[in-house]
Design a protein around this motif. Structure first.
Motif, PDB file in Angstrom:
ATOM      1  N   GLU A  61      15.037  26.576   9.980  1.00  0.00           N
ATOM      2  CA  GLU A  61      16.152  27.175  10.697  1.00  0.00           C
ATOM      3  C   GLU A  61      17.416  27.146   9.855  1.00  0.00           C
ATOM      4  N   GLU A  62      17.648  26.032   9.152  1.00  0.00           N
ATOM      5  CA  GLU A  62      18.838  25.912   8.328  1.00  0.00           C
ATOM      6  C   GLU A  62      18.812  26.898   7.172  1.00  0.00           C
ATOM      7  N   LYS A  63      17.638  27.076   6.604  1.00  0.00           N
ATOM      8  CA  LYS A  63      17.527  27.980   5.457  1.00  0.00           C
ATOM      9  C   LYS A  63      17.926  29.408   5.817  1.00  0.00           C
ATOM     10  N   GLN A  64      17.662  29.805   7.059  1.00  0.00           N
ATOM     11  CA  GLN A  64      18.010  31.153   7.477  1.00  0.00           C
ATOM     12  C   GLN A  64      19.520  31.370   7.474  1.00  0.00           C
ATOM     13  N   GLN A  65      20.275  30.271   7.577  1.00  0.00           N
ATOM     14  CA  GLN A  65      21.723  30.366   7.642  1.00  0.00           C
ATOM     15  C   GLN A  65      22.381  30.138   6.283  1.00  0.00           C
ATOM     16  N   GLN A  66      21.614  29.746   5.298  1.00  0.00           N
ATOM     17  CA  GLN A  66      22.181  29.444   3.992  1.00  0.00           C
ATOM     18  C   GLN A  66      22.286  30.684   3.123  1.00  0.00           C
ATOM     19  N   LYS A  67      23.239  30.650   2.205  1.00  0.00           N
ATOM     20  CA  LYS A  67      23.430  31.760   1.294  1.00  0.00           C
ATOM     21  C   LYS A  67      22.856  31.413  -0.067  1.00  0.00           C
ATOM     22  N   HIS A  68      22.510  32.435  -0.811  1.00  0.00           N
ATOM     23  CA  HIS A  68      22.110  32.213  -2.197  1.00  0.00           C
ATOM     24  C   HIS A  68      23.309  31.667  -2.962  1.00  0.00           C
ATOM     25  N   HIS A  69      23.078  30.727  -3.863  1.00  0.00           N
ATOM     26  CA  HIS A  69      24.165  30.186  -4.661  1.00  0.00           C
ATOM     27  C   HIS A  69      24.027  30.655  -6.094  1.00  0.00           C
ATOM     28  N   GLU A  70      25.165  30.907  -6.711  1.00  0.00           N
ATOM     29  CA  GLU A  70      25.181  31.408  -8.072  1.00  0.00           C
ATOM     30  C   GLU A  70      25.345  30.292  -9.099  1.00  0.00           C
ATOM     31  N   PHE A  71      25.841  29.131  -8.644  1.00  0.00           N
ATOM     32  CA  PHE A  71      26.092  28.028  -9.556  1.00  0.00           C
ATOM     33  C   PHE A  71      25.655  26.711  -8.927  1.00  0.00           C
ATOM     34  N   ILE A  72      25.345  25.743  -9.787  1.00  0.00           N
ATOM     35  CA  ILE A  72      25.034  24.397  -9.312  1.00  0.00           C
ATOM     36  C   ILE A  72      26.317  23.663  -8.967  1.00  0.00           C
ATOM     37  N   TYR A  73      27.353  23.865  -9.768  1.00  0.00           N
ATOM     38  CA  TYR A  73      28.601  23.128  -9.621  1.00  0.00           C
ATOM     39  C   TYR A  73      29.663  23.970  -8.916  1.00  0.00           C
ATOM     40  N   ALA A  74      30.539  23.283  -8.181  1.00  0.00           N
ATOM     41  CA  ALA A  74      31.503  23.971  -7.323  1.00  0.00           C
ATOM     42  C   ALA A  74      32.852  24.197  -7.992  1.00  0.00           C
ATOM     43  N   THR A  75      33.193  23.380  -8.998  1.00  0.00           N
ATOM     44  CA  THR A  75      34.484  23.533  -9.666  1.00  0.00           C
ATOM     45  C   THR A  75      34.309  24.256 -10.993  1.00  0.00           C
ATOM     46  N   GLU A  76      35.367  24.899 -11.433  1.00  0.00           N
ATOM     47  CA  GLU A  76      35.306  25.606 -12.709  1.00  0.00           C
ATOM     48  C   GLU A  76      35.052  24.635 -13.861  1.00  0.00           C
ATOM     49  N   ARG A  77      35.704  23.481 -13.803  1.00  0.00           N
ATOM     50  CA  ARG A  77      35.521  22.498 -14.866  1.00  0.00           C
ATOM     51  C   ARG A  77      34.101  21.944 -14.863  1.00  0.00           C
ATOM     52  N   GLY A  78      33.550  21.719 -13.682  1.00  0.00           N
ATOM     53  CA  GLY A  78      32.175  21.250 -13.581  1.00  0.00           C
ATOM     54  C   GLY A  78      31.193  22.239 -14.179  1.00  0.00           C
ATOM     55  N   LYS A  79      31.427  23.513 -13.913  1.00  0.00           N
ATOM     56  CA  LYS A  79      30.549  24.542 -14.478  1.00  0.00           C
ATOM     57  C   LYS A  79      30.652  24.575 -16.003  1.00  0.00           C
ATOM     58  N   GLU A  80      31.872  24.448 -16.516  1.00  0.00           N
ATOM     59  CA  GLU A  80      32.058  24.459 -17.964  1.00  0.00           C
ATOM     60  C   GLU A  80      31.351  23.288 -18.639  1.00  0.00           C
TER      61      GLU A  80
END
Length: 371
Positions: free
Chosen positions: A322-341
């Motif tokens: 049920e939860e999966k139906q409400q979740q969105k696809h994510h483009e990144f693992i990390y949420a902050t720009e610095r974390g992604k870098e």
């Protein structure tokens, strides 16, 4: 234990930031008050004992120290950005207050987020948050009492001095003025405590659903939660040797799970961490990156012990759909720009590499890790 206590002392010192007001001298008195010190020491011993539990191969004080180091990197970047903006806006005081609050929230979140950890439990995050709330309630009560005691002592000394100089009217005015100021100070402190405590609780609870929580924090521009989750997940983006040791420690903590089942379900969870692409047909899973709890492992009706061990691994499978139906696809693992870098590329590489190993029945550093 000495490491636990050293880190703990640094963290508990952050409590002053959660209760501080404009009167720095009062904060120094509160921080050294024997009652608040006794409360802090009692909790330090309790928390250190929990993080030193023998079943913790990864979720121990080494992990907390690592999260704190990652937070320092991320918050340093945040402070640098704030200073650049404040140089133009001339709002240095407000920025400093925001930075201090961010440090207090994320530091205490780091220290408490895994304080309760049982690999067979599905309520670790809630239990950890509850323990933090117990700590915060007890310490804030002592801080308030210490502040009230110090204020009464200050008022007494001031009014007595005025009275000795026959300035009775001034003494009454000072007495009333001190308590008016103290009432305002209590209200301000209580509001600050309530806000920061709620933020810390939210950060701890968010670790129960790392990917979806990070996605939501990114969309809502919740910098505190995003920063804390990135720091907690930073292990995924380390060099291969460090990552493999982490993976081996997780297996050590879940040694009660049959090996084949572990490889299958661990791979599924890691796959859910990888960002979705246009060709993906699956949604984000809602598990913590290190946890196999709630991953839907099948029970073995012919083996009572295995069945009991896997109870927590199956109880959320229907809820998860049920939860999966409400979740969105994510483009990144990390949420902050610095974390992604810092960690995004290496994390994707590490996850894919371990998934490939698990599919072949290989667990990284399986024989080299122990609590």
């Amino acid at each position: 234990r000495s490491s636990s206590r050293s880190v703990g002392e640094d963290v508990v010192s952050q409590v002053t930031a959660t209760t501080s007001t404009e009167d720095d001298d009062d904060d120094d008195d509160i921080a050294t008050n024997p009652h608040t010190t006794a409360v802090s020491n009692k909790w330090l011993e309790r928390i250190a004992s929990l993080y030193d539990e023998p079943h913790r191969a990864y979720h121990n004080m080494n992990h907390i120290e690592d999260v704190l180091s990652s937070l320092d990197i991320l918050l340093r970047e945040r402070r640098s950005s704030s200073q650049t903006v404040s140089a133009a806006d001339d709002d240095d005081a407000d920025d400093d207050d925001d930075d201090d609050a961010a440090v207090a929230v994320t530091t205490l979140s780091a220290f408490f987020h895994d304080v309760i950890y049982n690999p067979k439990s599905s309520t670790n995050e809630k239990d950890s948050a509850d323990l933090f709330l117990e700590f915060a309630s007890e310490l804030c009560e002592e801080v308030s009492m210490a502040s009230l005691s110090d204020n009464r002592h200050s008022v007494y000394n001031t009014t007595e001095a005025k009275a000795n100089n026959n300035d009775h009217d001034d003494a009454v005015d000072v007495h009333d003025g001190h308590f008016d100021h103290h009432d305002n100070k209590i209200q301000s402190t209580m509001m600050m405590q309530s806000k920061i405590i709620s933020q810390i609780e939210a950060c701890i609870i968010a670790t129960a659903t790392h990917i979806s929580s990070a996605n939501q924090a990114r969309e809502n521009n919740n910098i505190l939660v995003a920063t804390f989750l990135d720091a907690d997940m930073s292990i995924l983006g380390r060099d291969a040797k460090t990552y493999d040791r982490y993976a081996g420690c997780i297996r050590n903590e879940y040694e009660f799970v049959p090996r084949e089942v572990y490889c299958e379900k661990r791979a599924e969870i890691l796959e859910s961490f990888l960002p979705s692409t246009a060709d993906d047909n699956h949604d984000d899973a809602d598990e913590v990156e290190e946890s196999l709890v709630g991953s839907g492992m099948p029970n073995n009706d012919d083996d009572d012990e295995t069945n009991n061990n896997n109870t927590t691994l199956t109880e959320s499978s229907s809820r998860g759909e049920e939860e999966k139906q409400q979740q969105k696809h994510h483009e990144f693992i990390y949420a902050t720009e610095r974390g992604k870098e810092l960690w995004e590329d290496e994390a994707r590489h590490n996850l894919k590499r371990e998934i490939g190993m698990l599919r072949r029945g290989v667990i990284p550093c399986e024989e080299d890790t122990s609590p």
